[in-house]
Design an enzyme around this catalytic site. Structure first.
Site, PDB file in Angstrom:
ATOM      1  N   ARG A   7       0.866  -1.174   0.000  1.00 36.90           N
ATOM      2  CA  ARG A   7       0.000   0.000   0.000  1.00 36.90           C
ATOM      3  C   ARG A   7       0.902   1.222   0.000  1.00 36.90           C
ATOM      4  NH1 ARG A   7      -4.239  -0.047   4.893  1.00 36.90           N
ATOM      5  NH2 ARG A   7      -4.852   1.929   3.972  1.00 36.90           N
ATOM      6  N   HIS A   8       0.364   2.330  -0.424  1.00 36.43           N
ATOM      7  CA  HIS A   8       1.055   3.608  -0.288  1.00 36.43           C
ATOM      8  C   HIS A   8       1.301   3.871   1.201  1.00 36.43           C
ATOM      9  CE1 HIS A   8      -2.690   5.217   1.286  1.00 36.43           C
ATOM     10  NE2 HIS A   8      -3.292   4.554   0.296  1.00 36.43           N
ATOM     11  N   ASN A  14      -5.866   9.106   5.495  1.00 38.17           N
ATOM     12  CA  ASN A  14      -5.830   8.023   6.484  1.00 38.17           C
ATOM     13  C   ASN A  14      -5.941   8.605   7.888  1.00 38.17           C
ATOM     14  OD1 ASN A  14      -3.411   6.383   4.467  1.00 38.17           O
ATOM     15  ND2 ASN A  14      -5.465   5.615   4.820  1.00 38.17           N
ATOM     16  N   ARG A  56      -0.610   9.784  -3.547  1.00 32.56           N
ATOM     17  CA  ARG A  56      -0.024   9.088  -2.398  1.00 32.56           C
ATOM     18  C   ARG A  56       0.815   7.885  -2.812  1.00 32.56           C
ATOM     19  NH1 ARG A  56      -5.559   8.703  -2.630  1.00 32.56           N
ATOM     20  NH2 ARG A  56      -6.567   6.678  -2.325  1.00 32.56           N
ATOM     21  N   GLU A  79      -7.199   3.445  -6.479  1.00 29.22           N
ATOM     22  CA  GLU A  79      -8.106   2.940  -5.449  1.00 29.22           C
ATOM     23  C   GLU A  79      -9.526   2.800  -5.991  1.00 29.22           C
ATOM     24  OE1 GLU A  79      -8.763   1.042  -3.160  1.00 29.22           O
ATOM     25  OE2 GLU A  79      -8.163   2.023  -1.307  1.00 29.22           O
ATOM     26  N   HIS A 145      -3.226   0.483  -3.420  1.00 30.45           N
ATOM     27  CA  HIS A 145      -4.137   0.879  -2.354  1.00 30.45           C
ATOM     28  C   HIS A 145      -4.761  -0.368  -1.736  1.00 30.45           C
ATOM     29  CE1 HIS A 145      -3.726   4.897  -4.055  1.00 30.45           C
ATOM     30  NE2 HIS A 145      -3.726   4.249  -5.204  1.00 30.45           N
TER      31      HIS A 145
END
Length: 191
Positions: A7-8, A14, A56, A79, A145
């Site tokens: 994931r980033h 977040n 991201r 995403e 993502h």
């Protein structure tokens, strides 16, 4: 075959518990990008990197992209499209769209966001990428993502489709897959 999925790094969304969007990394997310680059320098990782086109993800690979012999940006790795609830917090989603929120909680796999996608749609969107990786037998490092990583695991490990939305995909952890596609072994490495 060797595939690594990450994931980033942590994004500002977040931190705010917001859905989707195209936010930048938080300070902690940038630190992850730097640790990920060090990990890639110090370990045997695939030489081919592909990444989501979202900010991201690109910020996460900024620190390591030169380590790889090839680097592609793939919008198919973006995403899941949350449609009208993009940028909302999960609490705002629940309050503004209570019926939709309830439908999502009852069936995350098939739930399609208003003007957006479902996990089933995402599985189909990511299928060609996995098919190309498998066809070319190219070991690949992927930065994407959470929902996308779940869809990729479905293709690579043939997990039960109903479990796709519930697969654990923690931040700042790589998913290291080895073996034959469809039967790959998965190891988590916190970075």
């Amino acid at each position: 075959m060797h595939i690594i999925i990450s994931r980033h790094g942590e994004s500002n969304y977040n931190l705010e518990n917001r859905i989707g969007g195209d936010p930048s990394l938080s300070a902690r997310g940038h630190e992850y990008g730097k640790r990920l680059a060090k990990y890639c320098k110090d370990n045997d990782v695939p030489e081919h990197l592909i990444s989501s086109q979202l900010v991201r993800a690109r910020q996460t690979v900024f620190y390591s992209s030169k380590i790889f012999s090839t680097y592609e940006i793939c919008p198919e790795l973006n995403e899941i499209n949350a449609g009208v609830v993009e940028h909302l917090t999960y609490e705002e989603f629940k309050n503004r769209y209570p019926d939709e929120h309830k439908r999502r909680m009852n069936d995350k796999l098939n739930f399609r966001y208003l003007e957006g996608e479902s996990y089933v749609d995402l599985i189909e969107r990511t299928r060609p990428i996995v098919e190309e990786i498998v066809k070319t037998e190219k070991d690949t490092f992927i930065v994407c993502h959470r929902a996308v990583a779940r869809a990729l695991l479905f293709h690579l490990m043939k997990i039960d489709k109903k479990q796709v939305p519930h697969q654990e995909i923690p931040l700042h952890t790589i998913l290291d897959l080895t073996g034959k596609p469809g039967e790959m072994n998965l190891t988590y490495h916190e970075i």
